[in-house]
Enzyme design. Structure first.
Site, short mmCIF file in Angstrom:
data_model
loop_
_atom_site.label_atom_id
_atom_site.label_comp_id
_atom_site.label_asym_id
_atom_site.label_seq_id
_atom_site.Cartn_x
_atom_site.Cartn_y
_atom_site.Cartn_z
N SER A 133 61.18 29.84 75.29
CA SER A 133 61.93 30.12 76.50
C SER A 133 61.01 30.01 77.71
CB SER A 133 62.51 31.53 76.45
OG SER A 133 63.05 31.93 77.71
N TYR A 146 60.87 40.35 75.16
CA TYR A 146 61.34 38.98 74.95
C TYR A 146 60.28 37.98 75.40
CZ TYR A 146 64.58 35.00 75.03
OH TYR A 146 65.21 33.80 74.80
N LYS A 150 58.23 35.20 73.02
CA LYS A 150 58.32 33.76 73.21
C LYS A 150 56.95 33.16 73.56
CE LYS A 150 62.70 33.35 72.34
NZ LYS A 150 63.16 32.64 71.12
#
Length: 241
Positions: A133, A146, A150
């Site tokens: 991402s 998150y 990633k």
């Protein structure tokens, strides 16, 4: 980019980018082994494209290894399974950390390891694409764990490319911008939040899952045989400006 006679394991295949990858690769001739934790999603996908399905919670390392054993030796692996828990720096919880890092990072490392072991034992090469991402490149509010997952997966992918390259296994990442999936809808449904983000994209829109799937297919294909260890932004120019 045709995949007749090839097989691909896709994690997170029940929804979003994973589902779009399953649909596209199946349409181009690949045998798809779809992995997801939701039986209804798998049943629906099987009815649509005729794939093999494996239901598993990849947060459980033992279950993840068992699922890969059931999947068997395949040509390709797409790690698309992912979750997010929206917590700020000051509100981060151990439960949120374990959930996000367990699925987004640890599970992808386990599936990659098991895939590689089987490909090497078979004396054959292959390719892995990990879905990361732009959150691993820019700091977005409430995306602490998150982003860590990633960015960590991208770093791990470079190690995978280094160690697996001599065995003929290529490893790359796609780093999408906001992609209009169910997961993204939860995080970006507020226009006050999505509006300022939208205008930072030169093409002035977010991605759709099928666009990310097309980039995954390219990296798996014979058109990309000299590409390994790369991170391909699928972001409409977001990271370039």
């Amino acid at each position: 980019m045709q995949f007749s006679g090839k097989s691909v394991i896709i994690t997170g295949a029940g929804k979003g980018i994973g589902k779009a990858c399953a649909q596209l690769l199946s349409a181009r001739g690949a045998e798809v082994i779809a992995i997801s934790r939701t039986r209804s999603d798998l049943d629906s996908l099987k009815d649509e494209i005729g794939c093999r399905t494996i239901r598993v919670d990849l947060a459980d390392p033992t279950a993840a290894r068992a699922a890969m054993a059931e999947a068997g030796t395949c040509d390709f692996l797409v790690n698309s399974a992912g979750i997010n828990v929206l917590e700020s720096v000051l509100e981060m919880t151990e439960a949120g950390y374990e959930a996000v890092l367990g699925i987004n990072l640890r599970a992808a490392l386990i599936t990659s390891q098991e895939f590689a072991r089987r490909r090497i034992a078979a004396g054959e090469g292959g390719a892995i694409v990990n879905v990361t991402s732009i959150a691993g490149h820019r700091g977005f509010e409430d995306h602490l764990c998150y982003a860590a997952s990633k960015a960590g997966l991208e770093g791990a992918s470079r190690v995978l490319a280094k160690e697996l390259g001599p065995h003929g296994i290529r490893v790359n990442c796609v780093a999408p911008t906001i992609t209009l999936t169910e997961l993204a809808a939860e995080a970006w449904s507020d226009p006050q939040k999505s509006g300022p983000m939208m205008v930072r994209h030169p093409i002035n829109r977010f991605a759709v899952a099928e666009e990310v799937a097309g980039s995954v297919a390219m990296l798996l294909s014979d058109d990309s045989t000299m590409i390994s260890g790369a991170v391909l932004p699928v972001d409409g120019g977001f990271l370039a400006v």
